[in-house]
Enzyme design. Structure first.
Site, PDB file in Angstrom:
ATOM      1  CD  GLN A  61      -3.281   0.670   1.783  1.00 17.08           C
ATOM      2  OE1 GLN A  61      -3.349  -0.193   2.369  1.00 17.08           O
ATOM      3  NE2 GLN A  61      -4.194   1.488   1.803  1.00 17.08           N
ATOM      4  CG  ASP A  62       1.614   3.979   2.957  1.00 17.99           C
ATOM      5  OD1 ASP A  62       1.543   2.964   3.480  1.00 17.99           O
ATOM      6  OD2 ASP A  62       1.559   4.917   3.305  1.00 17.99           O
TER       7      ASP A  62
END
Length: 217
Positions: A61-62
């Site tokens: 996701q990040d």
């Protein structure tokens, strides 16, 4: 910025000025705060794993938002840094699936054709998802679309609801998708543990004549 083949293909998918917009965004956020990974590593996933060598995509996701953790490769941290909880669970599942791996740095996976891509390529210190929805998603969606257009099979490993939504971008029937709950402690016991993504990916790659990944390297 990126490996040349990636750059050539991605720019066909994005609006003409999008790379310029990304550079402006990077100039601003790195000048005004602490951002991870180091700027030189923002595009590391696309630099280490060339398009023509990509056999597997693992989508995060990040980046990790703590000091010295993020390397520009999803889920990976330097060996000198303790494994964050999600990576601990990934390594635990790997041990149950194939064998014990004693390294936290996943660069050797990337060098074998495993694209370790985050949907957002930067994060402010201490603020998970702090750059979500600002600039990155069209770019990383373009990466998935470029892979989807390939005429050689790719194994897409999608962990968690966010990554699994990207399955809508994978429309080419030549590709394979392995999906499960996220390795985070909040969801790992809901189906990530026991999902055997590594041996399943290797079985697919072997069947397609693409050679296996040495996940323990």
């Amino acid at each position: 910025m990126t490996h040349s083949a990636w750059h050539d293909e991605i720019k066909q998918v994005l609006p003409k000025d999008y790379y310029r917009r990304i550079n402006r965004f990077l100039d601003e956020v790195y000048a005004t705060g602490v951002v991870y990974p180091p700027r030189d590593n923002v595009f590391k996933a696309l630099q280490v794993t060339p398009l023509e060598e990509t056999r597997v995509l693992i989508l995060g996701q990040d980046p990790y938002h703590g000091p010295l953790q993020a390397q520009g490769l999803s889920f990976s941290v330097p060996d000198s840094i303790p494994a964050p909880p999600s990576l601990q669970n990934i390594l635990e599942e790997l041990a149950a699936d194939i064998g014990v791996r004693n390294h936290h740095d996943l660069s050797s996976w990337a060098e074998q054709g495993v694209l370790l891509l985050n949907a957002c390529l930067t994060v402010p210190e201490g603020r998970a998802n702090g750059h979500a929805g600002l600039i990155w998603e069209p770019f990383t969606d373009a990466v998935i679309k470029v892979l989807n257009a390939k005429d050689r099979p790719v194994v897409f490993i999608l962990w968690g609801a966010y990554a699994r939504r990207k399955k809508a971008l994978i429309t080419n029937p030549i590709h394979h998708v392995i999906e499960s709950p996220h390795p985070s402690p909040l969801s790992a016991y809901r189906g990530f543990f026991g999902s055997k993504p590594f041996s399943r990916a290797n079985a697919i790659l072997e069947k397609e004549g693409l050679g296996q990944i040495d996940w323990l390297r």
